[in-house]
Design an enzyme around this catalytic site. Sequence first.
Site, PDB file in Angstrom:
ATOM      1  N   LYS A 169     -43.358  64.517  18.429  1.00 16.16           N
ATOM      2  CA  LYS A 169     -42.636  63.131  18.570  1.00 16.16           C
ATOM      3  C   LYS A 169     -42.108  62.630  17.128  1.00 16.16           C
ATOM      4  CE  LYS A 169     -44.348  60.286  21.363  1.00 16.16           C
ATOM      5  NZ  LYS A 169     -44.939  59.006  21.981  1.00 16.16           N
ATOM      6  N   GLY A 175     -36.266  56.052  22.564  1.00 10.82           N
ATOM      7  CA  GLY A 175     -35.516  56.367  23.507  1.00 10.82           C
ATOM      8  C   GLY A 175     -35.694  57.722  24.021  1.00 10.82           C
ATOM      9  N   GLY A 176     -36.760  58.347  23.709  1.00 11.35           N
ATOM     10  CA  GLY A 176     -37.230  59.776  24.219  1.00 11.35           C
ATOM     11  C   GLY A 176     -36.446  60.871  23.241  1.00 11.35           C
ATOM     12  N   GLU A 211     -49.242  64.676  19.158  1.00 16.14           N
ATOM     13  CA  GLU A 211     -49.870  63.949  19.921  1.00 16.14           C
ATOM     14  C   GLU A 211     -50.207  64.491  21.286  1.00 16.14           C
ATOM     15  OE1 GLU A 211     -48.821  59.502  20.405  1.00 16.14           O
ATOM     16  OE2 GLU A 211     -48.160  60.427  22.433  1.00 16.14           O
ATOM     17  N   HIS A 219     -46.646  54.820  31.861  1.00 18.86           N
ATOM     18  CA  HIS A 219     -46.152  54.165  30.616  1.00 18.86           C
ATOM     19  C   HIS A 219     -46.113  52.614  30.846  1.00 18.86           C
ATOM     20  CE1 HIS A 219     -43.400  54.769  26.946  1.00 18.86           C
ATOM     21  NE2 HIS A 219     -43.420  53.345  27.161  1.00 18.86           N
ATOM     22  N   GLU A 299     -47.187  53.929  20.302  1.00 23.93           N
ATOM     23  CA  GLU A 299     -46.312  53.509  19.244  1.00 23.93           C
ATOM     24  C   GLU A 299     -45.876  52.040  19.484  1.00 23.93           C
ATOM     25  OE1 GLU A 299     -43.142  56.502  20.162  1.00 23.93           O
ATOM     26  OE2 GLU A 299     -41.940  54.742  21.056  1.00 23.93           O
ATOM     27  N   ASN A 301     -42.313  49.813  18.958  1.00 20.25           N
ATOM     28  CA  ASN A 301     -40.898  49.675  18.788  1.00 20.25           C
ATOM     29  C   ASN A 301     -40.718  48.412  17.938  1.00 20.25           C
ATOM     30  OD1 ASN A 301     -39.762  52.396  19.635  1.00 20.25           O
ATOM     31  ND2 ASN A 301     -40.280  51.390  21.917  1.00 20.25           N
ATOM     32  N   ARG A 303     -38.160  46.595  17.211  1.00 17.22           N
ATOM     33  CA  ARG A 303     -36.773  46.136  17.572  1.00 17.22           C
ATOM     34  C   ARG A 303     -36.811  45.542  19.007  1.00 17.22           C
ATOM     35  NH1 ARG A 303     -35.836  50.212  21.093  1.00 17.22           N
ATOM     36  NH2 ARG A 303     -36.721  52.258  20.732  1.00 17.22           N
TER      37      ARG A 303
END
Length: 471
Positions: A169, A175-176, A211, A219, A299, A301, A303
């Site tokens: 990762k 966004g994948g 990971e 998810h 994780e 994000n 934003r």
Amino acid sequence: MFEMTDRKPAGRIRRLLVANRGEIAVRIIRAAHELGIQTIQVHSQADGDMLAARLAGERIEIGPSRANKSYLRPEAILDAARRTGADAIHPGYGFLAENAEFADMTENAGLIFVGPSGDIMRTMGDKARARKAAETAGVPTVPGSRGVVADVDEALTLAEAIGYPLLLKATAGGGGRGIRLASNPAELKDLFIQAAAEARAAFGDPGIYLERFIPRARHIEVQVLGDGENVIHLFERECSLQRRRQKIWEEAPAASLDDDIRQRLCRSALELARAVRYRGAGTVEFLYDENRRAFYFIEMNTRIQVEHPVTEMVTGIDLVREMIRIAGGHRLSLRQEDIRLTGHAIECRINAEDPALDFTPVPGTVETLHIPGGPGLRFDTMLYPGYTIPPFYDSLLGKLIAWDHSRPQAISRMARALREMRITGVPTTLPLLLELTGAADVREGAVHTGWLEEWLASKTLDLPLEKAACP
């Protein structure tokens, strides 16, 4: 579903430069205008006629079409801010939104960065360091590397202890992008180079961490909002319907999640955000192993998220407006007890992709656009008839959001809206999304992060493209 926040101005921000493109740029501009803020839209050579550039008070070109020559150039964006007299910069999502150096450069230039500080971003925006922060805060994490992996040899050594299959990762990503699944050492060697290259191209940072892969996990993510002193959560979203690790369907609240797990997830997210004195809007993401009733932090994000509208629809909070107000110096205007869940919301991402060609992105010119209407519907987009979709960026065209009092009602409303929606001139993922509304597992909430790809592999989409449009 209705706005609960006040309409206080954004403090020190009078002129806001939007350092992004597409539907999120449109979303930011609209929120800024509601706050009485003047807007400046940067754009590449390919984006001069995009909707955000038309809606903004000013527009300024910052470079050639490719992102690494325009939207990923901090110096070009800061020069545009200086030339146009901007007070603040909103980075949106993607591009430089989680780039700590850009946040520092913005502040050092005497401008306001609409988001967390560079220091917070280095801790939480960097996926590997965020794992360490989560462990310190007592939040469970997926087994993996404790930081950025230096090279392929180190990755191979660490993988022996972590175990296969595992995920590679991007530390700076989202966004994948920059994610690969390796099942053995040979795959790991090849995929490490690919993931690092993709991460460098998309985010300007090639850092990779490892990971353990948890099969059939859900998810779940928790939306947080803070002002550096106070932090609240706005409950959770489920984003388990993914294809190639790209989310295509999100909803709030999560389906079939009992209240005990919900409270524990939200409490963990708050503990982590408080530990770093988080400022702005952020999302703490977890994998949920339903069989073991266990969740793991993966994780944060730092934003605004693509899927933020579903949270807005079930809480009534305008997240983008709150971000701007907080960046302008206002304290958080909400308390945790002010946040209530009302009904259920679903978001479908509509992409310019051809289902007949394995969902290959297909740019082109939009000939016809019909947006469905009625109660509880919202469409966040940058489309308009005659708009030419450039080939240089993400294939996302817009996000259709449906709200209703219950999840079954929201699914039915989404199905009706997808049948009415018409986009001609380019192929889209409307047929896939419409068929998902009728899938038994989706209706029952019995999905996981690998479900969609398994489902697609087992069948052929029965719905031709033209049947997804209104007559």
